[in-house]
Design an enzyme around this catalytic site. Sequence first.
Site, PDB file in Angstrom:
ATOM      1  N   GLY A   5     -50.465  66.462  -8.245  1.00 38.43           N
ATOM      2  CA  GLY A   5     -49.715  67.657  -8.597  1.00 38.43           C
ATOM      3  C   GLY A   5     -49.344  68.511  -7.406  1.00 38.43           C
ATOM      4  O   GLY A   5     -48.692  69.548  -7.562  1.00 38.43           O
ATOM      5  N   HIS A   6     -49.776  68.074  -6.193  1.00 40.67           N
ATOM      6  CA  HIS A   6     -49.480  68.827  -4.971  1.00 40.67           C
ATOM      7  C   HIS A   6     -48.514  68.068  -4.059  1.00 40.67           C
ATOM      8  O   HIS A   6     -48.354  68.438  -2.899  1.00 40.67           O
ATOM      9  CB  HIS A   6     -50.772  69.107  -4.203  1.00 40.67           C
ATOM     10  CG  HIS A   6     -51.803  69.827  -4.998  1.00 40.67           C
ATOM     11  ND1 HIS A   6     -51.589  71.075  -5.536  1.00 40.67           N
ATOM     12  CD2 HIS A   6     -53.070  69.466  -5.361  1.00 40.67           C
ATOM     13  CE1 HIS A   6     -52.686  71.459  -6.195  1.00 40.67           C
ATOM     14  NE2 HIS A   6     -53.585  70.502  -6.092  1.00 40.67           N
ATOM     15  N   GLY A  47     -56.813  66.479  -6.178  1.00 35.37           N
ATOM     16  CA  GLY A  47     -56.056  66.251  -7.389  1.00 35.37           C
ATOM     17  C   GLY A  47     -54.588  66.008  -7.103  1.00 35.37           C
ATOM     18  O   GLY A  47     -54.054  66.447  -6.086  1.00 35.37           O
ATOM     19  N   HIS A  52     -53.393  75.756  -8.329  1.00 39.14           N
ATOM     20  CA  HIS A  52     -53.646  75.134  -9.625  1.00 39.14           C
ATOM     21  C   HIS A  52     -53.328  76.103 -10.754  1.00 39.14           C
ATOM     22  O   HIS A  52     -53.837  75.972 -11.862  1.00 39.14           O
ATOM     23  CB  HIS A  52     -55.113  74.688  -9.749  1.00 39.14           C
ATOM     24  CG  HIS A  52     -55.564  73.815  -8.624  1.00 39.14           C
ATOM     25  ND1 HIS A  52     -56.305  74.292  -7.561  1.00 39.14           N
ATOM     26  CD2 HIS A  52     -55.363  72.500  -8.391  1.00 39.14           C
ATOM     27  CE1 HIS A  52     -56.549  73.301  -6.727  1.00 39.14           C
ATOM     28  NE2 HIS A  52     -55.984  72.215  -7.199  1.00 39.14           N
TER      29      HIS A  52
END
Length: 395
Positions: free
Chosen positions: A84-85, A82, A255
Site C-alpha cells: 500500500g506504500h 506492509g 496508514h
Amino acid sequence: RSVLVQALPRREASRSKLMGQGESSVPVKRFVNNPRSAVNDTLEGLLWTNQNLCLLGNDADIHIVARSDWKRDHVAVIAGGGAGHEPSDVGFVGEGLLTAAVCGEIFTPPSPDSVFRALVAVTGSAGCLVVIRNHFSTVLAFRDGIRDAERHSTWPVGAKVRMVCVSDDTATSQLEGGRVDFKPARGVAGIVLVMKVAGAAAQAGLSLDAIYEEAQAMADVVRTQGVCFTSCSIPGQPNLRPIPPDEMEIGCGVHGELGRRTRVKARTTAREIIGIMVLQLMHLVPAKADLCVLLNNLGAVPPNEMSILAAEVMRSELGSRIKLFIGPAPFLTSLDTNGISLSIAPLDDVRSQRLCAPTICRQWLAPVAPTPPTRRGIGVSLKRMTSACFEPSEN
C-alpha cells in the site's frame, strides 16, 4: 523450509465479474480486479515492467521481490513492511539500491516466515543489512525472521544481520528533557533516503559494519512531516475516517493514522502549507547545514500541484540551504491519500555521494542541484506582420 526462485506465472482471470469489483455487488471504484488479490496483482505488474527482478517462493501469501541477477557476493540490503506504500519498498529493488523487499498485505507487516525466506535466499557470507520503518508489528516480524534465519542449517557460517529501524516522523516524536526524542516516532518517507545510502554503500563493496554505520547515521538525522486533505481508503472498503472539507491534517501517518486537525480557508495556499511544514522541520536540523530534501506524493496529488509545492519549498526559509532536491514524486505512498510529505536531512560529502550514486531502479529519481528559474528572449520579432494577415476572398 526451502526457498525457491521462480518467475511469476501468468495469473488466471479474476473471479470478479466486472473490472473494479470485488466478490460483493458493491463497486469498488478502483483499478483492481479483486481486493483480495491486489498485492499479488501489483507484484505481477511490477515484474512485467521492470527487468532483473523475480519473486521468491511459490506460495501466494509470500510476497518477496528480489534481484534476479544477485550473486550473493556483496552485503545484501533488505527492506520491507506492509503493502500500500508503493513504490516503496518493492519498487526500489535493483542494482544500487535494495537486494530484496518483503511485503505483507495492505498495511499489514510481512510474516516472520516471509522475512526468514528472504534472508536465507539472498544473504551470503558478507551478511545482510535490514532497513525497516518503526512500526511495532513490523519490528517484531523482522526480529523473529532474523532469529530463525540465523539459526537455520543453510545459514552462511559467520554471516551477520544488522538492522536499522527508521523513526523520522516529527508528529510522533516526543519532547523529553528539553530535547526531541525520535525513538518512539513512526517510520515514514525518510526511509527512502536511508535505503539509498545503504544500497549505494553496499554496491561500493563496503563491509556490513561500515554500511550499517552510514545507514544508521542517516536514519538518526532525517526528519519528515506530512500533511493531507483526505485520508486513504483500502480497496473494497469505504473511507472509515473522512476529513471534513474545511479541514486538513498535519502530521498524518501513512496508514490513515490521525494527524492534528487544523481548519483551512478557501484561500489557504500551497505557500502557507509549505510554510507550516518548514517551520516544524527547520529547528530539527543543524543551523546553516547543507540539506537534502525529498518531496513525496502520498498518492493522489496531481503533478502540477506537486510542481507548485516544489517551487514553494525552494522559496521557503530552507531554500538557500537545499543542495540536493529529490522529487517531487511518489516514493512512499499511502494508497489514495491526497497529501504530501517533506523529508529533510543534513548533508556531508559521503551522504551526497551515496544519494547521487547511480541505480537502475526506475522509481528512484536522481537528486538535482536546484537552480533558479530563468527566462530567455525568443530571439525573433513578435511584431504583427500585416502582410501575412488573412483576408477573405470575394468567393
